[in-house]
Design a protein around this motif. Structure first.
Motif, PDB file in Angstrom:
ATOM      1  N   GLY A   9      -4.890  12.350   1.426  1.00 37.97           N
ATOM      2  CA  GLY A   9      -5.591  12.069   0.187  1.00 37.97           C
ATOM      3  C   GLY A   9      -5.866  13.332  -0.609  1.00 37.97           C
ATOM      4  N   LEU A  10      -5.611  13.275  -1.905  1.00 33.14           N
ATOM      5  CA  LEU A  10      -5.854  14.413  -2.791  1.00 33.14           C
ATOM      6  C   LEU A  10      -7.040  14.169  -3.713  1.00 33.14           C
ATOM      7  CD1 LEU A  10      -2.125  15.060  -3.733  1.00 33.14           C
ATOM      8  CD2 LEU A  10      -3.484  16.318  -2.057  1.00 33.14           C
ATOM      9  N   SER A  11      -7.318  12.885  -3.960  1.00 29.02           N
ATOM     10  CA  SER A  11      -8.470  12.479  -4.766  1.00 29.02           C
ATOM     11  C   SER A  11      -8.676  11.002  -4.477  1.00 29.02           C
ATOM     12  CB  SER A  11      -8.207  12.715  -6.260  1.00 29.02           C
ATOM     13  OG  SER A  11      -7.232  11.803  -6.744  1.00 29.02           O
ATOM     14  N   ASP A  12      -9.625  10.385  -5.174  1.00 31.04           N
ATOM     15  CA  ASP A  12      -9.832   8.947  -4.977  1.00 31.04           C
ATOM     16  C   ASP A  12      -8.644   8.124  -5.460  1.00 31.04           C
ATOM     17  OD1 ASP A  12     -12.317   9.459  -3.918  1.00 31.04           O
ATOM     18  OD2 ASP A  12     -13.391   9.102  -5.808  1.00 31.04           O
ATOM     19  N   GLU A  13      -7.799   8.709  -6.299  1.00 30.70           N
ATOM     20  CA  GLU A  13      -6.705   7.955  -6.900  1.00 30.70           C
ATOM     21  C   GLU A  13      -5.333   8.527  -6.600  1.00 30.70           C
ATOM     22  OE1 GLU A  13      -7.480   7.785 -11.051  1.00 30.70           O
ATOM     23  OE2 GLU A  13      -9.144   6.371 -10.864  1.00 30.70           O
ATOM     24  N   ALA A  14      -5.239   9.527  -5.743  1.00 29.22           N
ATOM     25  CA  ALA A  14      -3.936  10.155  -5.507  1.00 29.22           C
ATOM     26  C   ALA A  14      -3.812  10.614  -4.063  1.00 29.22           C
ATOM     27  CB  ALA A  14      -3.735  11.345  -6.448  1.00 29.22           C
ATOM     28  N   ALA A  15      -2.580  10.586  -3.574  1.00 23.81           N
ATOM     29  CA  ALA A  15      -2.277  11.075  -2.233  1.00 23.81           C
ATOM     30  C   ALA A  15      -0.875  11.643  -2.233  1.00 23.81           C
ATOM     31  CB  ALA A  15      -2.399   9.964  -1.195  1.00 23.81           C
ATOM     32  N   VAL A  16      -0.608  12.538  -1.283  1.00 24.88           N
ATOM     33  CA  VAL A  16       0.749  13.004  -1.043  1.00 24.88           C
ATOM     34  C   VAL A  16       1.191  12.416   0.287  1.00 24.88           C
ATOM     35  CG1 VAL A  16      -0.032  15.157   0.064  1.00 24.88           C
ATOM     36  CG2 VAL A  16       2.268  15.015  -0.889  1.00 24.88           C
ATOM     37  N   VAL A  17       2.427  11.949   0.331  1.00 25.78           N
ATOM     38  CA  VAL A  17       2.957  11.277   1.516  1.00 25.78           C
ATOM     39  C   VAL A  17       4.156  12.062   2.033  1.00 25.78           C
ATOM     40  CG1 VAL A  17       3.851   9.127   2.470  1.00 25.78           C
ATOM     41  CG2 VAL A  17       2.227   9.065   0.558  1.00 25.78           C
ATOM     42  N   ASP A  21      12.010  12.004   5.684  1.00 27.08           N
ATOM     43  CA  ASP A  21      12.991  12.867   5.039  1.00 27.08           C
ATOM     44  C   ASP A  21      12.655  13.212   3.596  1.00 27.08           C
ATOM     45  OD1 ASP A  21      13.320  10.378   4.003  1.00 27.08           O
ATOM     46  OD2 ASP A  21      15.378  10.094   4.671  1.00 27.08           O
ATOM     47  N   ARG A  22      11.395  12.947   3.165  1.00 25.82           N
ATOM     48  CA  ARG A  22      11.029  13.228   1.783  1.00 25.82           C
ATOM     49  C   ARG A  22       9.520  13.387   1.670  1.00 25.82           C
ATOM     50  NH1 ARG A  22      10.609   7.604  -1.526  1.00 25.82           N
ATOM     51  NH2 ARG A  22       9.867   6.292   0.170  1.00 25.82           N
ATOM     52  N   VAL A  23       9.105  13.942   0.537  1.00 21.83           N
ATOM     53  CA  VAL A  23       7.690  14.087   0.188  1.00 21.83           C
ATOM     54  C   VAL A  23       7.523  13.498  -1.203  1.00 21.83           C
ATOM     55  CG1 VAL A  23       5.804  15.703  -0.252  1.00 21.83           C
ATOM     56  CG2 VAL A  23       7.438  16.168   1.586  1.00 21.83           C
ATOM     57  N   LEU A  24       6.507  12.655  -1.375  1.00 23.47           N
ATOM     58  CA  LEU A  24       6.272  12.073  -2.686  1.00 23.47           C
ATOM     59  C   LEU A  24       4.773  11.938  -2.933  1.00 23.47           C
ATOM     60  CD1 LEU A  24       6.695   8.219  -2.632  1.00 23.47           C
ATOM     61  CD2 LEU A  24       7.097   9.568  -0.582  1.00 23.47           C
ATOM     62  N   PHE A  25       4.407  11.823  -4.185  1.00 22.84           N
ATOM     63  CA  PHE A  25       3.025  11.584  -4.581  1.00 22.84           C
ATOM     64  C   PHE A  25       2.864  10.109  -4.929  1.00 22.84           C
ATOM     65  CE2 PHE A  25       3.724  16.060  -5.464  1.00 22.84           C
ATOM     66  CZ  PHE A  25       2.569  16.652  -4.971  1.00 22.84           C
ATOM     67  N   THR A  26       1.695   9.570  -4.666  1.00 22.68           N
ATOM     68  CA  THR A  26       1.453   8.166  -4.934  1.00 22.68           C
ATOM     69  C   THR A  26       0.050   7.964  -5.462  1.00 22.68           C
ATOM     70  OG1 THR A  26       1.405   5.945  -3.959  1.00 22.68           O
ATOM     71  CG2 THR A  26       0.707   7.748  -2.564  1.00 22.68           C
ATOM     72  N   ARG A  27      -0.090   6.947  -6.296  1.00 19.70           N
ATOM     73  CA  ARG A  27      -1.427   6.534  -6.729  1.00 19.70           C
ATOM     74  C   ARG A  27      -2.052   5.678  -5.654  1.00 19.70           C
ATOM     75  NH1 ARG A  27      -2.399   3.607 -12.024  1.00 19.70           N
ATOM     76  NH2 ARG A  27      -4.502   3.867 -11.225  1.00 19.70           N
ATOM     77  N   GLY A  31      -7.872   3.015  -1.812  1.00 19.12           N
ATOM     78  CA  GLY A  31      -7.314   3.620  -0.611  1.00 19.12           C
ATOM     79  C   GLY A  31      -5.940   3.114  -0.242  1.00 19.12           C
ATOM     80  N   ALA A  32      -5.405   2.098  -0.942  1.00 18.51           N
ATOM     81  CA  ALA A  32      -4.086   1.541  -0.645  1.00 18.51           C
ATOM     82  C   ALA A  32      -3.049   2.165  -1.576  1.00 18.51           C
ATOM     83  CB  ALA A  32      -4.083   0.031  -0.797  1.00 18.51           C
ATOM     84  N   ARG A  33      -1.875   2.476  -1.034  1.00 16.05           N
ATOM     85  CA  ARG A  33      -0.800   3.070  -1.824  1.00 16.05           C
ATOM     86  C   ARG A  33      -0.150   2.031  -2.726  1.00 16.05           C
ATOM     87  NH1 ARG A  33       3.111   5.332   2.688  1.00 16.05           N
ATOM     88  NH2 ARG A  33       4.448   5.584   0.858  1.00 16.05           N
ATOM     89  N   ILE A  34       0.132   2.415  -3.968  1.00 12.14           N
ATOM     90  CA  ILE A  34       0.921   1.558  -4.853  1.00 12.14           C
ATOM     91  C   ILE A  34       2.388   1.719  -4.477  1.00 12.14           C
ATOM     92  CG2 ILE A  34       1.662   1.159  -7.218  1.00 12.14           C
ATOM     93  CD1 ILE A  34      -1.047   1.951  -8.179  1.00 12.14           C
ATOM     94  N   ALA A  35       3.042   0.610  -4.213  1.00  5.90           N
ATOM     95  CA  ALA A  35       4.442   0.655  -3.801  1.00  5.90           C
ATOM     96  C   ALA A  35       5.298   1.254  -4.913  1.00  5.90           C
ATOM     97  CB  ALA A  35       4.929  -0.747  -3.458  1.00  5.90           C
TER      98      ALA A  35
END
Length: 360
Positions: A9-17, A21-27, A31-35
């Motif tokens: 988690g990076l903030s209440d609305e963002a995370a890095v995953v 084989d990859r790294v991506l940012f997600t909203r 607490g649930a990731r947007i697909a």
């Protein structure tokens, strides 16, 4: 060794995953990731993974193509991991050496077996992959940056690389047997224990709460669901989950509906592709696996003519999913070597594939 997604988690609305084989940012929503089908940063394109300390807080904006929505947040000063690709990614963590070692292990696995977009990365810059005594390893580029271009950074030194998880056994492309016409195939659906409906149309799979009408073949994705084209699944396998595990929580594209996958002991359908993975616990796992594989063959034989069709768009964006022409006819591609050999959403010892289920 498990390659389960690591969500920071990076903030209440963002995370890095960090995936296999990859790294991506997600909203995040509650607490649930947007697909998302955004590929993000392929680990094949990462030049450097380094633990250290971010000396001052840093305002950060996600680089283009690394998330489905532009995200802004502030990275706090403190321990972190720095990844260098075409740009800098800094991941705050209480255990920078442990996280860096795990990312390095995954990066070395990509160099050995491949990964999402890896072939395109190496085609553009072959020096990012080098031959070693035990197989390929990440390449070292002369003149690579010694520190991030953003923020003030103090490095903590190199980390060891642990054992690599195995690659998928070599296989052959699969030529479907008798393939019916798309119009003859009804939608197959199953309501799971928590009210989530799993549906398979002639071109897509759905997870959500908006039912798909029986007998209707559709390519439209309900906004209250997760959706993945059938062409995007490399692994379709029935098996058994041992034990009960933390549920997987997603947020649908309407940005308010939570789609919760309960991971409970019993039969399950495992679906894995380059940008998505589902583990659907259902007594009908074998039947649903057969339904998915049949419709994959139909979609390959009768793709929508438009470039915006589910199959053609998938084949264009993800080269590993493209059909293969063989002497026996057009075939579904073999599972790539870089695919996981078991679901990454549960520990390896908690999965047993079904010997009678269709493969791969």
């Amino acid at each position: 060794m498990n390659d389960a997604p690591i969500v920071v988690g990076l903030s209440d609305e963002a995370a890095v995953v960090v995936e296999q084989d990859r790294v991506l940012f997600t909203r995040l929503v509650g607490g649930a990731r947007i697909a998302t089908d955004v590929i993000g940063v392929p680990l094949a394109a990462v030049l450097k993974v380094e633990p250290g300390v971010l000396l001052k807080p840093l305002k950060y904006r996600t680089p283009e193509h690394t998330s489905s929505h532009p995200l802004k947040f502030e990275l706090p000063a403190g321990p972190a991991v720095w990844l260098r690709a075409a740009f800098d990614v800094i991941i705050p963590t209480a255990d920078p050496r442990g996280l860096a070692a795990e990312i390095e292990r995954r990066r070395h696995r990509v160099a050995r077996y491949g990964g999402v977009a890896a072939s395109l990365v190496w085609e553009k810059n072959p020096r990012l992959r080098a031959a070693g005594p035990d197989g390929y390893v990440p390449g070292v580029l002369p003149g690579a940056p010694l520190a991030p271009d953003i923020g003030k950074w103090h490095a903590s030194g190199p980390v060891p690389v642990g054992p690599l998880s195995p690659g998928w056994p070599a296989g052959e492309p699969v030529v479907p047997a008798a393939v019916p016409c798309p119009e003859s195939l009804p939608v197959v659906s199953e309501t799971l224990a928590n009210g989530v409906r799993f549906s398979v149309s002639v071109r897509r799979t759905f997870l959500g709460f908006e039912p798909v009408a029986p007998g209707v073949v559709t390519d439209a994705a309900p906004t209250s669901s997760l959706s993945e084209p059938l062409a995007g699944w490399h692994v379709v396998r029935a098996g058994t989950v041992r034990g009960t595990h933390q549920p997987v929580r997603w947020c649908a594209v309407d940005e308010r509906t939570e789609v919760r996958l309960e991971l409970v002991e019993g039969p399950a359908l495992w679906l894995w592709g380059p940008v998505q993975e589902w583990l659907v616990c259902t007594p009908r796992a074998v039947e649903l696996a057969e339904a998915v594989r049949l419709r994959q063959g139909v979609g390959m034989r009768y793709p929508l003519s438009s470039d915006l069709g589910a199959e053609r768009r998938t084949w264009r964006n993800l080269s590993s999913t493209r059909p293969v022409d063989t002497p026996a006819g057009r075939a579904l591609p073999a599972v790539p070597e870089w695919a996981p050999t078991m679901p990454t959403l549960i520990p390896a010892e908690c999965w047993e594939p079904c010997a009678t289920a269709p493969g791969p």
